[in-house]
Design a protein around this motif. Structure first.
Motif, PDB file in Angstrom:
ATOM      1  N   GLN A  60      20.976 -72.148  22.713  1.00 39.52           N
ATOM      2  CA  GLN A  60      19.875 -71.238  23.247  1.00 39.52           C
ATOM      3  C   GLN A  60      18.621 -71.256  22.708  1.00 39.52           C
ATOM      4  O   GLN A  60      17.519 -71.235  23.373  1.00 39.52           O
ATOM      5  N   TRP A  61      18.542 -71.092  21.483  1.00 37.17           N
ATOM      6  CA  TRP A  61      17.017 -71.179  20.726  1.00 37.17           C
ATOM      7  C   TRP A  61      16.557 -72.580  20.768  1.00 37.17           C
ATOM      8  O   TRP A  61      15.226 -72.660  21.003  1.00 37.17           O
ATOM      9  N   ARG A  62      17.211 -73.682  20.984  1.00 43.12           N
ATOM     10  CA  ARG A  62      16.438 -74.828  21.161  1.00 43.12           C
ATOM     11  C   ARG A  62      15.999 -74.952  22.601  1.00 43.12           C
ATOM     12  O   ARG A  62      14.980 -75.580  22.782  1.00 43.12           O
ATOM     13  N   LYS A  63      16.358 -74.290  23.665  1.00 35.06           N
ATOM     14  CA  LYS A  63      15.990 -74.066  24.889  1.00 35.06           C
ATOM     15  C   LYS A  63      14.815 -73.320  25.054  1.00 35.06           C
ATOM     16  O   LYS A  63      13.665 -73.496  25.526  1.00 35.06           O
ATOM     17  N   ALA A  64      14.737 -72.494  24.098  1.00 36.60           N
ATOM     18  CA  ALA A  64      13.620 -71.156  24.076  1.00 36.60           C
ATOM     19  C   ALA A  64      12.539 -71.749  23.260  1.00 36.60           C
ATOM     20  O   ALA A  64      11.206 -71.117  23.496  1.00 36.60           O
ATOM     21  N   VAL A  65      12.713 -72.453  22.126  1.00 32.62           N
ATOM     22  CA  VAL A  65      11.714 -72.725  21.153  1.00 32.62           C
ATOM     23  C   VAL A  65      11.580 -74.438  21.091  1.00 32.62           C
ATOM     24  O   VAL A  65      12.471 -75.007  20.528  1.00 32.62           O
ATOM     25  N   PRO A  66      10.390 -74.939  21.629  1.00 34.08           N
ATOM     26  CA  PRO A  66       9.960 -76.238  21.614  1.00 34.08           C
ATOM     27  C   PRO A  66      10.248 -77.012  20.255  1.00 34.08           C
ATOM     28  O   PRO A  66      10.749 -78.072  20.429  1.00 34.08           O
TER      29      PRO A  66
END
Length: 432
Positions: A60-66
């Motif tokens: 989820q973090w990878r989707k939210a933080v480029p």
């Protein structure tokens, strides 16, 4: 198949250096964010997060933080795994009644680096293929995702298949620690027999059936002690000045001048560490290459440097600088690779520094550290303290090879010294 680590130094250009620093910062913030998340969830629910739980959150973090999405996913999992291991060690210490040491948030200057799990996924090692010595990439190149090809310097003693990689930032320099899977370790085994006594005046006093030899103590730390003291005082003075100007003991701004001074000090410490490690590798390799049967005494280094007060400060520093435990471990490992016979005598039972090598008796009065000469009150033998200890260990080793226990009791039969090649039909090369 055994694994071995090989350390390569990286030579990034200015653009790659900036990208390496950025990647290091992202992994440091990921570690701290994951630690903060574990603490928050435990306070709210009373239950901790597992490594698998945090890997799901990472998606989820990878989707939210480029910026996180731009990093290799497996390398981010390695960072989370390090945090998971830190908690495992914490709980183990709590269970054993030791000082726990709760996992800490990492400052960027104290965060060592990041890792990769699988060769070919985010990194790839390209060893040298006959490059000329003058080329910058004479030792090959390392590909890292998002950085491209980085020239490296270093060489594996035994070729193997790359498995994992760790990128390390130390004293302003970049290194890659690569784990290689090796099919067969190749190391020459000597044919002589010898025993050595570790010391400070002479790093090694080696006893063989032919006589005594010594290996000088290079004293790398002592040679740089004045420069280290000067640089340490300079750093302390600049820190005090920065604290005074900011009015804060912690959290003050670090100027470029202070950062340079800290880097100079760190680089000198790193140089001393590299010199020490290189010397110990060479000395242990020399022992194993020459001797097929090696004996020494087991050293309790913690007891050697325990207490003593200010008057023992210099002695403790010299013991730590000589790193006896590390040297014995290196020798033991190399002996195992070569198939040599390596044994450590029980110090409390044999008492090499007290016992006489000639009559095998203990003195009536215990020798102190200041007694640098061995004078036997029973048989009258006089020699150096370290020389006597090495000869005691050699005699003990001969008893062990003859099938005895090598105990402190005087033997009724002892084997005369000789080459290891002459004993191979009776003993087999093994590390005990």
């Amino acid at each position: 198949m055994p694994n071995r680590k090989v350390t390569y130094r990286l030579y990034p250009n200015a653009e790659q250096e900036a990208r390496l620093q950025e990647t290091l910062g992202l992994h440091q913030r990921l570690y701290n964010t994951a630690l903060e998340e574990r603490i928050r969830v435990y306070k709210e629910t009373g239950k901790g997060l597992s490594f698998a739980d945090q890997c799901k959150v990472l998606t989820q973090w990878r989707k939210a933080v480029p910026a996180l999405a731009g990093l290799n996913a497996q390398s981010e999992q390695v960072t989370l795994k390090r945090l998971h291991l830190a908690f495992q060690h914490f709980f183990r210490r709590v269970k054993n009644g030791e000082t726990p040491g709760f996992p800490r948030f990492k400052n960027i200057h104290r965060y060592p680096g990041w890792g990769y799990k699988t060769h070919g996924d985010g990194w790839k090692l390209h060893p040298s293929q006959g490059a000329s010595p003058g080329e910058n990439s004479a030792h090959g190149k390392l590909y890292l995702q998002g950085l491209g090809q980085l020239p490296i310097r270093g060489k594996a003693r035994t070729a193997g298949t790359p498995v994992t990689c760790e990128i390390i930032h130390k004293a302003g320099r970049w290194y890659a620690s690569v784990t290689l899977e090796i099919e067969a370790i190749q190391r020459a085994c000597g044919t002589e027999m010898g025993a050595f006594d570790w010391g400070l005046k002479e790093f090694l006093t080696v006893a063989t059936p032919q006589g005594i030899e010594t290996v000088a103590n290079p004293r790398h730390l002592r040679n740089q002690l004045a420069a280290l003291k000067r640089l340490g005082q300079e750093v302390a003075r600049k820190i005090r000045m920065a604290q005074k100007l900011s009015g804060r003991q912690r959290g003050f701004s670090v100027s470029a001048n202070l950062r340079r001074a800290i880097q100079h000090l760190a680089r000198l410490h790193a140089k001393v560490a590299r010199q020490r490690k290189d010397f110990m590798h060479q000395a242990s390799a020399w022992l194993v290459k020459r001797f097929g049967v090696i004996g020494t005494e087991a050293l309790a280094v913690k007891n050697m440097v325990h207490n003593g007060g200010a008057h023992k400060k210099g002695l403790n520093r010299e013991i730590h600088a000589a790193a006896p435990a590390t040297f014995l471990k290196m020798t033991r490992t190399k002996a195992e690779e070569a198939g040599s016979w390596y044994e450590e005598a029980p110090t409390r039972e044999i008492k090499p520094t007290q016992r006489c090598h000639a009559c095998w008796k203990l003195p009536d009065e215990k020798k102190t550290l200041s007694d640098r000469e061995h004078q036997c009150p029973h048989c009258g033998v006089i020699c150096g303290r370290d020389e006597n200890a090495a000869l005691v260990l050699l005699r003990w080793l001969e008893m062990r090879l003859a099938g005895g226990s090598g105990s402190g009791r005087e033997p009724s039969e002892m084997r005369s010294g000789g080459s290891f090649a002459a004993m191979k039909h009776e003993t087999h090369a093994i590390v005990l």
